[in-house]
Structure formats: structure tokens, C-alpha cells
Design an enzyme around this catalytic site. Structure first.
Site, PDB file in Angstrom:
ATOM      1  N   LEU A   1       0.598  -1.150   0.045  1.00 22.64           N
ATOM      2  CA  LEU A   1      -0.101   0.043   0.075  1.00 22.64           C
ATOM      3  C   LEU A   1       1.024   1.065   0.024  1.00 22.64           C
ATOM      4  O   LEU A   1       2.021   1.115   0.516  1.00 22.64           O
ATOM      5  CB  LEU A   1      -0.927  -0.087   1.168  1.00 22.64           C
ATOM      6  CG  LEU A   1      -2.182  -1.096   1.426  1.00 22.64           C
ATOM      7  CD1 LEU A   1      -2.576  -0.833   2.797  1.00 22.64           C
ATOM      8  CD2 LEU A   1      -2.937  -0.835   0.180  1.00 22.64           C
ATOM      9  N   ASP A   2       0.341   2.428  -0.571  1.00 23.05           N
ATOM     10  CA  ASP A   2       1.106   3.513  -0.455  1.00 23.05           C
ATOM     11  C   ASP A   2       1.409   4.085   0.977  1.00 23.05           C
ATOM     12  O   ASP A   2       0.525   3.660   1.840  1.00 23.05           O
ATOM     13  CB  ASP A   2       0.483   4.596  -1.275  1.00 23.05           C
ATOM     14  CG  ASP A   2       0.473   4.705  -2.688  1.00 23.05           C
ATOM     15  OD1 ASP A   2       1.285   3.772  -3.209  1.00 23.05           O
ATOM     16  OD2 ASP A   2      -0.182   5.044  -3.422  1.00 23.05           O
ATOM     17  N   ALA A   3       2.495   4.629   1.080  1.00 18.01           N
ATOM     18  CA  ALA A   3       2.841   5.031   2.318  1.00 18.01           C
ATOM     19  C   ALA A   3       1.734   5.754   3.168  1.00 18.01           C
ATOM     20  O   ALA A   3       1.579   5.661   4.431  1.00 18.01           O
ATOM     21  CB  ALA A   3       4.123   5.920   2.606  1.00 18.01           C
TER      22      ALA A   3
END
Length: 537
Positions: free
Chosen positions: A294-296
Site C-alpha cells: 500500500l502507498d505510505a
């Protein structure tokens, strides 16, 4: 096949490519051509190059590869049947089953030949080859019950062997038998927790991950915002490259803005808290048990395997397109309720650091040269943010949208929503003109993974039955009514909850959905399909 450095999917595409280019000239039989391609790949002497064959011949879900292979065998461009407009998307979707049935004999013979060759050597396959084989035939909608049963049995056999090896190794180091209950693990790893707290203090983290739910072989984590999933070992990268199940939307190298300069790596948290009793959480080749990225800035459900059996089973679920991943996001403007899908190719551009292979910036855009990308969406609520100052002359319009991914390109949701004129709130990359204003009332990208659905790992001895129930004829389909199907839900985290609380719904339907999301009650949340069904009533 065992020694092939590319994926089985690329091998299939290369066979098609070579058949189209050479079969007429040399008048080889289909079986001879397929055998030759396999031999060339094993010898690593492919004259075309895997990336070229894969890039020019591949067609991803939801269309399948049949139209692409037909075009290749006919001598036309594989992309001609792919670059369809949004107006053509629904018609092509309706004709999907017909195209699955009317597979050209040449294509069917090719896949059948490769299938027979693979089955002969299935015991020699490493896990990554089994995943690639499953992905290739699932994408082609040719994964029959027998082949899937064989792949599942082989993968779980390898997983069980790896778990036994790990337990034997641990048994020699400690007399305590490992427990798969996360509560026991947390208690046994109290020292590791102290180290984790020190790490969190160093990174100034306000919220740490936690276990939302778990089974014998998996655990679903809540990933707070700003935690980075950075599994960048050479071994993990090689394994990921060999498993082309398109569900890798996270970026791991880019860090922008002062407040994001120090993002704690989630795999280190796993190692400190779970590696003592869960060997896979200390295995870089298996990405420390992490099943996806997942994106940060994205929060929500993150799946982690607790055993090698769990890891291999879940990867096969992803390769067979049997995992549901759904998001909720807040976007600028009022999205037209009639827009239900975005089917646009996404091109990824990466900027490298000087004299280095390290990626320092990733930017994606819609373009004909990109990879096929498909997103479904449904608008739940139209809301406004009341004008707050002299400069604000009108209420700002926003939409609460639920999104379902069918491919997992980098930044797919953010790019697709921008492409239809509705970028995400507080998106510094794809909505930079709104960023300063958005940051005044929203702390980060309003994007949250709220639902993850999958079939649980079968009990020992029930593998064949479980595999058969997950596939039907040609292609895979999930049975959400099965007792084995797990639907995990995660309400909005505090920061996004506070953001949504500032907005005012414009009608009763919008007010109801906003109330459901603000309630923090999982029972008041629904899946994408349930929201869609309710809209059509």
C-alpha cells in the site's frame, strides 16, 4: 520451465510471438514450436527478449488474453483489440463470455500443449513458477479444475515442507513449541515490543499497526498512515518479478515533504514482534510474509501470512483473481453517479537518482502506451465544505466514492480519478493545485483500504475440494457465500474520520452513507457489490 528466469506468462506470450513470426516460414507444427520455445527459454537464448514479448503480447484482466493471442496469430497488432474507449468497454464486457467460448483452435492447442508440458514437470516447479502458471491460465480464462487442483496441491506441499523445516530449526533452538496465536506471540516477544517502541519514538509515529483478524495461517493488519512497506531486498524483488499478479500499487522508494522524511518500515515491525515464532516474518525472499503493498499515505487492511502454507495459498488466490480489495476515497467535485468504471491504460515513469538505480520519483499518467488498467467505482455521497473565509465565495464540492480494483497499477486509483476530473483530496502528486487548500483541513491522501475478501486456507485433506469450489470450468470465480470466504472490514481511521466530519451532505441518501462511515461500525459498511446492488434497486 524450472530454470526459466521469466514468468510462465511471458513464456506463453513468447510462444505466441514466435509462432506468429516463424510458423508459416518454417512450417513447424504447433507442438514443435511450443517445445522449441520452452527449450530456448530454458537455455536463456530468447532472441526476442522476455520484456518485449510480454509487453507486446500481454492483455490483462478483465479481458483475458484470448483477443490478444487471436490478434497475434492473425498477424495484427495485439493492442488493436485493447485500446477501446469507455463507450466500448461495456459492450466488450457483455461479450466477454462469448469470447471465452470462441477461442481459436490454434490458441486452445497452444495452451493445451504448454499445460501438458507443465504438468509433466510440476513436481520440479518452485513456488514462483507455480504462481506464474496459475496467473497465466487464470488471465487466459483457461484454468480448469484439474490444473488448479494440481497447482494448489503442489504449492501447499511445498509450503508444508518449508513450515516443517522452519519448525525443526526452531526446535533445535528452543524447547517451546511455536504458537500461531498473535496474543501469545505478543506476550512472548515483550522485549521486542520495547525495541519497537523505541523505534517508533525515533520515527515519531503516533499510531502503530495492530491485528484486525487472524486465522491459523494468516493475519490481517491495520496499516496506519505513513508506515512504509519497503521490501526491497534483491531476493524479494526477483520473486516479485516472477509473479505477475497485478496487485502491487504501492510505491516504496519515494519520500517527499518534511513530514514524510522518516517513515517507519512495517516489515521491521513484523520482524521485531513476530519473527521469533513466525519464521516467515524473518524471510526476505517471502517479503516477510507481506502479501501486497500500500502507498505510505494509504491506511487500511494489509494481509500478512503466518506460515509458508498461508503465503502460498494466498498468493494463488491473488494469481487467480479471487481476492477482493476495495477502497473508500474522497475526491474533488461531484462525480456523476452514472460513471461506474474507468478503463484507461496507465503509463509509469520513474526517475532515478544520479549514478544510481534507486528510484527517487514515480509519476503515472493515462496513455496509450501504458498497461491495461481497470477500476470500478460507485459514488456514495455528494458533500460540500462550507465557505470559511472572505476569500471563499462558494461551498466546495466533494464526493465520497468506493472503488474496486481489478488491476493494481502504481497509483491506479489516484491516476484514474484524476483522469475523469476528480482527483483525490490532499494528493500532492496528482492534485497539486488543490494541495495548499486541502492541507488546511485534511492531513493526507483521503484513501483507505476498507475491505479485503478472500477464501481461507483449506484444512489438510480438503485441498482438492476447496480448489474445485474456487474455480468453475474455464477461468476462476469466487464463491462469497462459502463458509471459507472471509470478508474483512476496517472503518475509517481517526484522521479521515475527522476530515469527513467537516463536510455536509447535500441530500438524504448522501447523509445516510456519511452517517454509516462516521459511525465506526463495521456492520454498517457494505461491499462494493452490495452498494451497487442497492443503487440499482
Amino acid at each position: 520451465l524450472k530454470l526459466c528466469t521469466c514468468s510462465f506468462a511471458a513464456l506463453v506470450c513468447t510462444c505466441i510471438h514466435k509462432w506468429n513470426a516463424l510458423a508459416v516460414i518454417m512450417q513447424w507444427s504447433l507442438q514443435s514450436m511450443a517445445a522449441s520455445c520452452i527449450k530456448v527459454h530454458i537455455g536463456r537464448r530468447c532472441s526476442f527478449g522476455v520484456s518485449l514479448c510480454f509487453r507486446t503480447s500481454r492483455l490483462s484482466y478483465p479481458y483475458g488474453v484470448a483477443p490478444c493471442t487471436t490478434a497475434s496469430l492473425a498477424g495484427s497488432s495485439p493492442h488493436d483489440g485493447v485500446r477501446s474507449s469507455l463507450a466500448d468497454a461495456s459492450a466488450e464486457q457483455e461479450g466477454k463470455q462469448a469470447s471465452d467460448v470462441d477461442i481459436p483452435p490454434e490458441v486452445a492447442d497452444l495452451f493445451d500443449t504448454l499445460r501438458k508440458e507443465a504438468i509433466k514437470r510440476l513436481d520440479e516447479f518452485a513456488p514462483i513458477h507455480l504462481f506464474s502458471l496459475c496467473w497465466a491460465y487464470s488471465t487466459a480464462r483457461l484454468l480448469d479444475d484439474d490444473l488448479r487442483d494440481r497447482i494448489v496441491a503442489a504449492a501447499l506441499k511445498l509450503g508444508k515442507a518449508r513450515d516443517c523445516q522452519a519448525q525443526e530449526k526452531d526446535r533445535g533452538q528452543t524447547s517451546k513449541k511455536p504458537s500461531l496465536d498473535h496474543r501469545s506471540i505478543i506476550s512472548a516477544a515483550s522485549e521486542g515490543m520495547e525495541q519497537t517502541q523505541e523505534l517508533q519514538a525515533e520515527h515519531q509515529v503516533h499510531e502503530e499497526p495492530k491485528v484486525l483478524d487472524e486465522g491459523d495461517h494468516w493475519m490481517a493488519l491495520y496499516k496506519p498512515p505513513m508506515w512504509q512497506i519497503n521490501v526491497d531486498s534483491k531476493e524479494a524483488a526477483k520473486a516479485a518479478a516472477a509473479v505477475p499478479f497485478d496487485d502491487d500499487e504501492g510505491e516504496v522508494d519515494e519520500i517527499t515533504g518534511n513530514e514524510f522524511q522518516r517513515r517507519p518500515p512495517l516489515h521491521m515491525w513484523l520482524r521485531r514482534n513476530y519473527a521469533t515464532n513466525l519464521p516467515i516474518c524473518n524471510d526476505a525472499i517471502e517479503a516477510y510474509g507481506l502479501m501486497h503493498r500500500l502507498d505510505a499515505q494509504t491506511s487500511g487492511i494489509l494481509m500478512c501470512a503466518k506460515s509458508y502454507v498461508g503465503a502460498y495459498w494466498l498468493r494463488l488466490q491473488w494469481c487467480s483473481y479471487l481476492v477482493d480489495k476495495e477502497y473508500v476515497c474522497l475526491v474533488h467535485g461531484w462525480v456523476d453517479g452514472s460513471i461506474r468504471e474507468v478503463n484507461k491504460r496507465i503509463r509509469i515513469e520513474k526517475r532515478k537518482a544520479p549514478n544510481s538505480r534507486k528510484t527517487v520519483s514515480t509519476h503515472c499518467s493515462v496513455g496509450a502506451s501504458g498497461k491495461p488498467s481497470y477500476t470500478e467505482l460507485i459514488t456514495l455521497a455528494h458533500v460540500v465544505r462550507p465557505a470559511t473565509g472572505a476569500e471563499d465565495t462558494a461551498d466546495e464540492k466533494y464526493s465520497l466514492v468506493v472503488v474496486k480494483l481489478h488491476t493494481g497499477r502504481t497509483h491506479q486509483i489516484r491516476v484514474h480519478m484524476q483522469s475523469i476530473g476528480h482527483p483525490l483530496v490532499c494528493d500532492e502528486k496528482y492534485a497539486d493545485t488543490h494541495l495548499i487548500a486541502d492541507r488546511s483541513w485534511c492531513p493526507r491522501n483521503f484513501l483507505h483500504t476498507f475491505l479485503l475478501g478472500f477464501e481461507d486456507v483449506p484444512e489438510e485433506g480438503a485441498v482438492v475440494e476447496a480448489a474445485s469450489s474456487s474455480s468453475s470450468g474455464k477461468g476462476s470465480s469466487k464463491d462469497c457465500s462459502s463458509s471459507r470466504y472471509k470478508k474483512l472490514l476496517c472503518p475509517l481511521p481517526p484522521d479521515l474520520h475527522s476530515t469527513l466530519l467537516q463536510l455536509k451532505p447535500i441530500d438524504d441518501a448522501s447523509a445516510k452513507h456519511c452517517s454509516d462511515w462516521l459511525s465506526q461500525d463495521r456492520d454498517r459498511l457494505s461491499s462494493f457489490d452490495e452498494y451497487t446492488a442497492a443503487k440499482t434497486v
